[in-house]
Scaffold this motif. Structure first.
Motif, PDB file in Angstrom:
ATOM      1  N   THR A   1      33.735  20.062 -14.351  1.00  0.00           N
ATOM      2  CA  THR A   1      33.513  21.274 -13.553  1.00  0.00           C
ATOM      3  C   THR A   1      33.768  21.024 -12.066  1.00  0.00           C
ATOM      4  O   THR A   1      33.980  21.961 -11.298  1.00  0.00           O
ATOM      5  N   ALA A   2      33.753  19.743 -11.660  1.00  0.00           N
ATOM      6  CA  ALA A   2      34.041  19.378 -10.262  1.00  0.00           C
ATOM      7  C   ALA A   2      35.521  19.077 -10.044  1.00  0.00           C
ATOM      8  O   ALA A   2      35.929  18.725  -8.940  1.00  0.00           O
ATOM      9  N   GLY A   3      36.329  19.173 -11.138  1.00  0.00           N
ATOM     10  CA  GLY A   3      37.769  18.972 -11.011  1.00  0.00           C
ATOM     11  C   GLY A   3      38.242  17.563 -11.268  1.00  0.00           C
ATOM     12  O   GLY A   3      39.426  17.257 -11.087  1.00  0.00           O
ATOM     13  N   ALA A   4      37.345  16.650 -11.718  1.00  0.00           N
ATOM     14  CA  ALA A   4      37.737  15.263 -11.982  1.00  0.00           C
ATOM     15  C   ALA A   4      38.418  15.174 -13.351  1.00  0.00           C
ATOM     16  O   ALA A   4      37.968  15.787 -14.321  1.00  0.00           O
ATOM     17  N   GLU A   5      39.503  14.387 -13.413  1.00  0.00           N
ATOM     18  CA  GLU A   5      40.237  14.223 -14.671  1.00  0.00           C
ATOM     19  C   GLU A   5      39.406  13.414 -15.666  1.00  0.00           C
ATOM     20  O   GLU A   5      38.751  12.440 -15.308  1.00  0.00           O
TER      21      GLU A   5
ATOM     22  N   GLN B   1      33.451   5.965 -24.674  1.00  0.00           N
ATOM     23  CA  GLN B   1      34.263   5.316 -23.628  1.00  0.00           C
ATOM     24  C   GLN B   1      35.180   6.373 -23.017  1.00  0.00           C
ATOM     25  O   GLN B   1      35.988   6.982 -23.723  1.00  0.00           O
ATOM     26  N   LEU B   2      35.001   6.610 -21.736  1.00  0.00           N
ATOM     27  CA  LEU B   2      35.745   7.658 -21.039  1.00  0.00           C
ATOM     28  C   LEU B   2      36.269   7.128 -19.712  1.00  0.00           C
ATOM     29  O   LEU B   2      35.683   6.222 -19.114  1.00  0.00           O
ATOM     30  N   LYS B   3      37.345   7.726 -19.266  1.00  0.00           N
ATOM     31  CA  LYS B   3      37.823   7.464 -17.914  1.00  0.00           C
ATOM     32  C   LYS B   3      37.680   8.769 -17.147  1.00  0.00           C
ATOM     33  O   LYS B   3      38.291   9.790 -17.485  1.00  0.00           O
ATOM     34  N   ILE B   4      36.818   8.743 -16.126  1.00  0.00           N
ATOM     35  CA  ILE B   4      36.547   9.941 -15.328  1.00  0.00           C
ATOM     36  C   ILE B   4      37.008   9.695 -13.896  1.00  0.00           C
ATOM     37  O   ILE B   4      36.528   8.772 -13.229  1.00  0.00           O
ATOM     38  N   ASP B   5      37.994  10.506 -13.488  1.00  0.00           N
ATOM     39  CA  ASP B   5      38.553  10.391 -12.139  1.00  0.00           C
ATOM     40  C   ASP B   5      39.060   8.972 -11.873  1.00  0.00           C
ATOM     41  O   ASP B   5      38.857   8.404 -10.798  1.00  0.00           O
ATOM     42  N   GLY B   6      39.674   8.369 -12.938  1.00  0.00           N
ATOM     43  CA  GLY B   6      40.275   7.051 -12.806  1.00  0.00           C
ATOM     44  C   GLY B   6      39.340   5.892 -13.034  1.00  0.00           C
ATOM     45  O   GLY B   6      39.779   4.744 -13.094  1.00  0.00           O
TER      46      GLY B   6
END
Length: 424
Positions: free
Chosen positions: A23-27, A48-53
């Motif tokens: 919701t904040a626009g992070a990939e 396991q996730l990649k959030i905003d790199g």
């Protein structure tokens, strides 16, 4: 919108996984959605996730609305300190960690295709239906449905084996005793099943072993324990059973006060408890070590032969002690009754016995169940009206499991039929 639907969507990635953003626009890139947790704590562990790199490993919590986090008091629970992503249908408030940083939120309604939402709403519409998918059930591929029914059949066997496991624990793994209790319950059918069950548990099975050579004594034991020798009846055979039972009661210290009342009302004469108990006595008089014999059988005809037993001759002219009836041939167990015994007692016991031995018996169980005709009841009739699907007892037992464990509980998202409809 229901939370279990969101679990389903997340677990199976039933959404557009490309170009996901918080919701904040992070990939957001998903490596692992995590392990579904069915106990207390976050909904998915070890995601396991990649959030905003940045690579994150931790838990995922799912809600319909972000504010449900506070409704469920997660902010006070340490089990939620390691949540790395809050997945919601509708984002209405930010949720903070203890260090005052915002937990990233993914609003799923932005990424689930409208087509799937429409199908979900159709499946769970408030329209009154026998089962949620009754309008679509006929369209399900027969191969998919057949495989699902096979899985459901073994689910039902697992469910039925719970009572058998309990009886085994109580009897210190005496399989002969457990078989006797389950057979007796089965001989009582629906009307007297629980009463016959209490009867079978009311005395030591060792007494059956001691009396097996004398069918009249077995009858006296079973009918006496059923409290059916309590009335004054002018009948020679009846008086003989009373005499035998009084002797056994004293010798074996029998107590039948806990045996539930036996019913005759609304039963066909061939299902009268007197007839069924006489047949049960005949079975144990004719076969010693019955459990071992049954475990060694393979074909349906072999089972029919073992259960080809009848009442004692007295019952050729009686259904009750109080009245003489027109003479008929010996009252043998019918094939349809033997089928019920196989479905409800023999196959579940055989399934559990082989399972405890570590033997893989799925194919032999399926082979036996497939030789028995489908049961007929309102559940099976209703399914067959939607799609002619029940041909054998394996099918009918699976459909009963489907109705009771899935349809009645709205567990469509755990059902292959529901999944197939949502995936089309």
């Amino acid at each position: 919108m229901r939370e279990n639907f969101l679990h389903y969507v997340w677990k199976l990635k039933k959404f557009q996984i490309n170009n996901l953003k918080t919701t904040a626009g992070a990939e957001v890139l998903i490596s692992k959605v995590g392990e579904h947790n069915f106990n207390t704590g976050p909904d998915f562990f070890n995601a396991q996730l990649k959030i905003d790199g940045q690579l994150w490993a931790g838990n995922v919590e799912i809600h319909v609305k972000s504010s449900d986090w506070f409704l469920h008091n997660h902010e006070r629970d340490k089990a939620y300190d390691n949540v790395i992503l809050h997945v919601v249908w509708e984002h209405d408030i930010d949720v903070f960690r203890k260090d005052n940083t915002v937990i990233p939120t993914l609003q799923l309604k932005d990424f689930v295709l409208p087509k799937m939402i429409k199908k979900y709403k159709q499946l769970f519409s408030k329209e009154r239906k026998w089962i949620n998918c009754e309008n679509e059930f006929a369209s399900i591929d027969s191969f998919i449905l057949s495989n699902w029914l096979e899985r459901l059949y073994f689910e039902r066997l697992e469910s039925k084996s719970k009572l058998i496991e309990q009886l085994l624990a109580e009897s210190k793994n005496d399989w002969e005793r457990v078989l006797f209790i389950m057979l007796t319950k089965n001989f009582g059918l629906k009307v007297n099943g629980e009463a016959f069950f209490s009867l079978a548990k009311s005395f030591d099975f060792a007494i059956i072993r001691k009396l097996q050579r004398n069918q009249n004594q077995l009858e006296a034991l079973l009918i006496g324990q059923a409290n059916l020798l309590e009335s004054p009846v002018e009948d020679g055979y009846y008086r003989n059973l009373v005499k035998e039972f009084r002797f056994m009661k004293q010798k074996f210290n029998l107590d039948n006060q806990q045996v539930l009342p036996i019913q005759f009302f609304r039963l066909r004469p061939l299902n009268f408890p007197t007839i069924r108990l006489s047949q049960l006595a005949g079975l144990y008089h004719q076969h010693q070590n019955l459990f071992s014999k049954i475990m060694a059988l393979e074909s349906i005809d072999d089972f029919y032969e073992v259960f080809k037993i009848s009442t004692s001759t007295y019952w050729n002219t009686h259904y009750t002690f109080q009245k003489t009836s027109r003479k008929s041939s010996k009252k043998y167990l019918s094939k349809s009754f033997i089928d019920l015994i196989l479905v409800n007692t023999i196959i579940p016991i055989r399934f559990l016995y082989n399972k405890q031995k570590g033997a893989h018996s799925d194919s032999s169980i399926i082979k036996l169940a497939s030789q028995i005709k489908s049961e007929e009841n309102h559940i099976i009739d209703a399914f067959n009206k939607l799609k002619k699907v029940s041909k054998t007892s394996m099918d009918s037992q699976a459909l009963i499991q489907l109705k009771k464990a899935y349809c009645d509980k709205n567990n469509c998202l755990k059902c292959v039929v529901g999944n197939q409809l949502l995936s089309e």
